[in-house]
Design an enzyme around this catalytic site. Structure first.
Site, PDB file in Angstrom:
ATOM      1  N   GLU A 107      -9.339  11.956  -7.311  1.00  0.00           N
ATOM      2  CA  GLU A 107      -9.025  12.583  -6.014  1.00  0.00           C
ATOM      3  C   GLU A 107      -7.514  12.814  -5.952  1.00  0.00           C
ATOM      4  OE1 GLU A 107      -9.864  14.266  -3.567  1.00  0.00           O
ATOM      5  OE2 GLU A 107     -10.455  13.084  -1.801  1.00  0.00           O
ATOM      6  N   ASP A 108      -7.110  13.936  -5.391  1.00  0.00           N
ATOM      7  CA  ASP A 108      -5.677  14.228  -5.284  1.00  0.00           C
ATOM      8  C   ASP A 108      -4.999  13.294  -4.285  1.00  0.00           C
ATOM      9  OD1 ASP A 108      -6.994  15.293  -3.102  1.00  0.00           O
ATOM     10  OD2 ASP A 108      -6.172  17.310  -3.299  1.00  0.00           O
TER      11      ASP A 108
ATOM     12  N   ASP B 247      -6.652  10.484   2.273  1.00  0.00           N
ATOM     13  CA  ASP B 247      -6.033  10.571   3.602  1.00  0.00           C
ATOM     14  C   ASP B 247      -6.857   9.678   4.525  1.00  0.00           C
ATOM     15  OD1 ASP B 247      -4.732  11.439   5.872  1.00  0.00           O
ATOM     16  OD2 ASP B 247      -5.557  13.442   5.871  1.00  0.00           O
TER      17      ASP B 247
ATOM     18  N   PHE C 123       2.124  15.231   6.151  1.00  0.00           N
ATOM     19  CA  PHE C 123       1.492  16.272   5.348  1.00  0.00           C
ATOM     20  C   PHE C 123       2.353  16.602   4.132  1.00  0.00           C
ATOM     21  CE2 PHE C 123       0.173  20.607   4.299  1.00  0.00           C
ATOM     22  CZ  PHE C 123      -1.195  20.402   4.201  1.00  0.00           C
ATOM     23  N   VAL C 124       1.714  16.628   2.960  1.00  0.00           N
ATOM     24  CA  VAL C 124       2.445  16.906   1.715  1.00  0.00           C
ATOM     25  C   VAL C 124       1.806  18.066   0.946  1.00  0.00           C
ATOM     26  CG1 VAL C 124       3.369  14.569   1.399  1.00  0.00           C
ATOM     27  CG2 VAL C 124       1.107  15.117   0.489  1.00  0.00           C
TER      28      VAL C 124
ATOM     29  N   ASP D  72      -2.212  21.848  -1.354  1.00  0.00           N
ATOM     30  CA  ASP D  72      -1.766  23.105  -0.744  1.00  0.00           C
ATOM     31  C   ASP D  72      -1.604  23.019   0.760  1.00  0.00           C
ATOM     32  OD1 ASP D  72      -4.601  22.898  -0.165  1.00  0.00           O
ATOM     33  OD2 ASP D  72      -4.470  24.991   0.479  1.00  0.00           O
TER      34      ASP D  72
HETATM   35  P1  IMP Z   1      -9.718  12.767   3.461  1.00  0.00           P
HETATM   36  O1  IMP Z   1     -11.172  13.139   3.365  1.00  0.00           O
HETATM   37  O2  IMP Z   1      -9.246  12.678   4.890  1.00  0.00           O
HETATM   38  O3  IMP Z   1      -9.344  11.548   2.659  1.00  0.00           O
HETATM   39  O4  IMP Z   1      -8.907  13.988   2.899  1.00  0.00           O
HETATM   40  C1  IMP Z   1      -8.953  14.293   1.576  1.00  0.00           C
HETATM   41  C2  IMP Z   1      -8.658  15.745   1.309  1.00  0.00           C
HETATM   42  O5  IMP Z   1      -7.903  16.381   2.340  1.00  0.00           O
HETATM   43  C3  IMP Z   1      -7.789  15.783   0.096  1.00  0.00           C
HETATM   44  O6  IMP Z   1      -8.577  15.841  -1.070  1.00  0.00           O
HETATM   45  C4  IMP Z   1      -6.947  17.017   0.306  1.00  0.00           C
HETATM   46  O7  IMP Z   1      -7.612  18.154  -0.204  1.00  0.00           O
HETATM   47  C5  IMP Z   1      -6.828  17.124   1.803  1.00  0.00           C
HETATM   48  N1  IMP Z   1      -5.547  16.531   2.278  1.00  0.00           N
HETATM   49  C6  IMP Z   1      -5.377  15.343   2.883  1.00  0.00           C
HETATM   50  N2  IMP Z   1      -4.069  15.119   3.169  1.00  0.00           N
HETATM   51  C7  IMP Z   1      -3.410  16.202   2.702  1.00  0.00           C
HETATM   52  C8  IMP Z   1      -2.021  16.551   2.672  1.00  0.00           C
HETATM   53  O8  IMP Z   1      -1.111  15.819   3.119  1.00  0.00           O
HETATM   54  N3  IMP Z   1      -1.727  17.752   2.084  1.00  0.00           N
HETATM   55  C9  IMP Z   1      -2.677  18.579   1.555  1.00  0.00           C
HETATM   56  N4  IMP Z   1      -3.985  18.292   1.579  1.00  0.00           N
HETATM   57  C10 IMP Z   1      -4.351  17.099   2.132  1.00  0.00           C
END
Ligand code: IMP
Length: 181
Positions: free
Chosen positions: A105-106, A109, A158-159, A165
């Protein structure tokens, strides 16, 4: 010519957070850890698209040993915030029963994407699952998800860059940039 320290994507400005050299160094370290843990197990790396494709490409090349790669496309983000709903846009094309999986996973969050995906793949009885997140925002995590290997913990901001992206832009930046205040 030196690179500008502030970059603009669409209507927002971003400043450097993690430089390219640190990103590279850390990915090599993560590759070493995975190589030791999964020695001889021919793991299947599953990269969560879109954001993790850059990290996954570097991570598999930092992995020492045989491995396979597959991709799933999940989406939960619109603009700079989560929609609160995870959609599977592209599913798995490989058998995962009995396999040693490395889920890539990138950024973790809220943890919703990973949580949702792990629930799905557990149904297919893999031999083991190792979760790897290049970035994690510990203050934002809201779902009970265990990330085994983490590149960097960062603030809840946010990054962009290194695959991440803002509305389609910024994925090709080599370092990580954070929203400028
Ligand atoms: P989560 O499901 O809330 O953990 O979010 C995961 C996905 O949201 C990541 O795989 C990203 O694609 C996107 N995401 C979360 N935070 C950021 C950020 O700071 N910048 C860009 N994309 C984000």
């Amino acid at each position: 010519m030196s690179k500008p320290s502030i970059i603009t994507l669409h209507d927002l400005s971003f400043k450097p957070l993690i430089p390219e050299e640190e990103v590279r160094k850390r990915v090599l370290e993560l590759g070493e850890v995975l190589s030791a843990e999964l020695k001889g197990k021919r793991p299947l790396f599953i990269s969560i698209l879109s954001g993790a494709f850059v990290f996954a490409a570097d991570l598999i090349r930092a992995f020492d040993g045989d491995c396979e790669v597959s991709f799933v496309k999940l989406a939960s983000y619109a603009g700079t915030s989560s929609t609160g709903e995870v959609r599977t846009v592209l599913g798995l094309d490989k058998q995962i029963e009995g396999r040693h999986l490395v889920v890539v996973e990138d950024i973790v969050d809220t943890g919703q994407t990973l949580h949702h995906f792990l629930e799905e793949i557990l149904k297919h009885k893999p031999a083991s699952i190792t979760t790897v997140g290049f970035l994690r925002k510990p203050e934002a995590v809201a779902f009970p998800v265990k990330v085994d290997i983490i590149g960097f913990d960062i603030d809840d901001k946010f990054v962009v860059g290194y695959g991440l992206d803002y509305n389609g832009l910024g994925r090709n930046l080599r370092g990580i940039y954070v929203l400028a205040d």
